[in-house]
Design a protein around this motif. Sequence first.
Motif, PDB file in Angstrom:
ATOM      1  N   PRO A   1       4.139  12.327  -4.924  1.00  0.00           N
ATOM      2  CA  PRO A   1       5.209  11.202  -5.309  1.00  0.00           C
ATOM      3  C   PRO A   1       4.511   9.675  -5.209  1.00  0.00           C
ATOM      4  O   PRO A   1       4.631   8.922  -5.991  1.00  0.00           O
ATOM      5  CB  PRO A   1       6.378  11.102  -4.436  1.00  0.00           C
ATOM      6  N   ALA A   2       3.747   9.576  -4.264  1.00  0.00           N
ATOM      7  CA  ALA A   2       2.735   8.402  -4.129  1.00  0.00           C
ATOM      8  C   ALA A   2       2.040   8.276  -5.329  1.00  0.00           C
ATOM      9  O   ALA A   2       1.824   7.164  -5.522  1.00  0.00           O
ATOM     10  CB  ALA A   2       2.023   8.426  -2.741  1.00  0.00           C
ATOM     11  N   CYS A   3       1.256   9.030  -5.732  1.00  0.00           N
ATOM     12  CA  CYS A   3       0.454   8.838  -6.884  1.00  0.00           C
ATOM     13  C   CYS A   3       1.098   8.681  -8.141  1.00  0.00           C
ATOM     14  O   CYS A   3       0.905   7.715  -8.846  1.00  0.00           O
ATOM     15  CB  CYS A   3      -0.376  10.414  -7.120  1.00  0.00           C
ATOM     16  N   ARG A   4       2.481   9.416  -8.345  1.00  0.00           N
ATOM     17  CA  ARG A   4       3.172   8.997  -9.301  1.00  0.00           C
ATOM     18  C   ARG A   4       3.813   7.549  -9.570  1.00  0.00           C
ATOM     19  O   ARG A   4       3.572   7.057 -10.488  1.00  0.00           O
ATOM     20  CB  ARG A   4       4.394   9.979  -9.711  1.00  0.00           C
ATOM     21  N   THR A   5       4.191   7.297  -8.170  1.00  0.00           N
ATOM     22  CA  THR A   5       4.609   5.992  -8.142  1.00  0.00           C
ATOM     23  C   THR A   5       3.714   4.857  -8.266  1.00  0.00           C
ATOM     24  O   THR A   5       3.858   3.796  -8.817  1.00  0.00           O
ATOM     25  CB  THR A   5       5.352   5.670  -6.555  1.00  0.00           C
ATOM     26  N   TYR A   6       2.354   4.937  -7.839  1.00  0.00           N
ATOM     27  CA  TYR A   6       1.327   4.003  -7.905  1.00  0.00           C
ATOM     28  C   TYR A   6       0.933   4.141  -9.565  1.00  0.00           C
ATOM     29  O   TYR A   6       0.808   2.918  -9.842  1.00  0.00           O
ATOM     30  CB  TYR A   6       0.058   4.795  -7.354  1.00  0.00           C
TER      31      TYR A   6
ATOM     32  N   LEU B   1       0.761  -1.148   0.068  1.00  0.00           N
ATOM     33  CA  LEU B   1      -0.110  -0.036   0.082  1.00  0.00           C
ATOM     34  C   LEU B   1       0.886   1.274   0.109  1.00  0.00           C
ATOM     35  O   LEU B   1       1.898   1.364   0.883  1.00  0.00           O
ATOM     36  CB  LEU B   1      -0.964  -0.024   1.271  1.00  0.00           C
ATOM     37  N   PHE B   2       0.791   2.066  -1.044  1.00  0.00           N
ATOM     38  CA  PHE B   2       1.220   3.302  -0.902  1.00  0.00           C
ATOM     39  C   PHE B   2       0.667   4.280  -0.257  1.00  0.00           C
ATOM     40  O   PHE B   2      -0.835   4.534  -0.212  1.00  0.00           O
ATOM     41  CB  PHE B   2       1.567   3.882  -2.471  1.00  0.00           C
TER      42      PHE B   2
ATOM     43  N   GLY C   1       2.600  -4.631   2.903  1.00  0.00           N
ATOM     44  CA  GLY C   1       3.719  -3.860   3.167  1.00  0.00           C
ATOM     45  C   GLY C   1       3.193  -2.555   2.899  1.00  0.00           C
ATOM     46  O   GLY C   1       2.102  -2.206   2.157  1.00  0.00           O
ATOM     47  N   VAL C   2       3.996  -1.439   3.922  1.00  0.00           N
ATOM     48  CA  VAL C   2       3.451   0.053   3.588  1.00  0.00           C
ATOM     49  C   VAL C   2       4.583   0.817   2.968  1.00  0.00           C
ATOM     50  O   VAL C   2       5.630   0.852   3.831  1.00  0.00           O
ATOM     51  CB  VAL C   2       2.953   0.440   5.014  1.00  0.00           C
ATOM     52  N   GLU C   3       4.503   1.660   2.128  1.00  0.00           N
ATOM     53  CA  GLU C   3       5.354   2.592   1.811  1.00  0.00           C
ATOM     54  C   GLU C   3       4.804   4.046   1.919  1.00  0.00           C
ATOM     55  O   GLU C   3       3.726   4.366   1.212  1.00  0.00           O
ATOM     56  CB  GLU C   3       5.744   2.346   0.391  1.00  0.00           C
ATOM     57  N   ALA C   4       5.406   4.848   2.724  1.00  0.00           N
ATOM     58  CA  ALA C   4       4.991   6.221   3.071  1.00  0.00           C
ATOM     59  C   ALA C   4       5.758   7.524   2.345  1.00  0.00           C
ATOM     60  O   ALA C   4       6.966   7.199   2.437  1.00  0.00           O
ATOM     61  CB  ALA C   4       4.637   6.594   4.601  1.00  0.00           C
ATOM     62  N   MET C   5       4.891   8.115   1.949  1.00  0.00           N
ATOM     63  CA  MET C   5       5.691   9.325   1.043  1.00  0.00           C
ATOM     64  C   MET C   5       4.568  10.425   0.858  1.00  0.00           C
ATOM     65  O   MET C   5       3.283  10.128   1.037  1.00  0.00           O
ATOM     66  CB  MET C   5       6.363   8.797  -0.340  1.00  0.00           C
ATOM     67  N   ALA C   6       4.923  11.660   0.639  1.00  0.00           N
ATOM     68  CA  ALA C   6       3.823  12.798   0.366  1.00  0.00           C
ATOM     69  C   ALA C   6       3.121  12.049  -0.715  1.00  0.00           C
ATOM     70  O   ALA C   6       3.500  11.341  -1.429  1.00  0.00           O
ATOM     71  CB  ALA C   6       4.778  13.852  -0.306  1.00  0.00           C
ATOM     72  N   SER C   7       2.063  12.718  -0.710  1.00  0.00           N
ATOM     73  CA  SER C   7       0.894  12.234  -1.871  1.00  0.00           C
ATOM     74  C   SER C   7       1.338  12.516  -3.020  1.00  0.00           C
ATOM     75  O   SER C   7       0.968  11.636  -4.089  1.00  0.00           O
ATOM     76  CB  SER C   7      -0.391  13.011  -1.476  1.00  0.00           C
TER      77      SER C   7
END
Length: 117
Positions: free
Chosen positions: A95-100, A62-63, A87-93
């Motif tokens: 970069p989370a959207c781009r990575t997703y 989960l991002f 698993g959990v990967e935390a980051m600002a929203s």
Amino acid sequence: MQLHEVKYDSAQPVDGYGPGFFRVAGEVIQGAILVTEDMATNWDGPEDLAPLLALAGKIDVLFYGTGADPAHPPAALRNALEEAGIGVEAMASAPACRTYNVLISEARRIALAALPV
């Protein structure tokens, strides 16, 4: 340089975001979101564990988008997800959207839970 079009098949990419909203597959969603390969919906934030835990066995990671600034996810969120095998990967929203988006184009078993910027 050769450019290649990204294909999402049936997955729903995050098209954009702004103050208080996300746009997923052309639909604007106000507030926090939960996005998987086949759905996008409002999410009530890190205390709302039920819809995230319902993804156990369906996703590997989960991002977690923390809003405008990077931050650690709440311990209760991380612990509950890890106990469920997610698993959990935390980051600002942003970069989370781009990575997703990149990883759904590769058909990875992921989801995005993000707070608005």
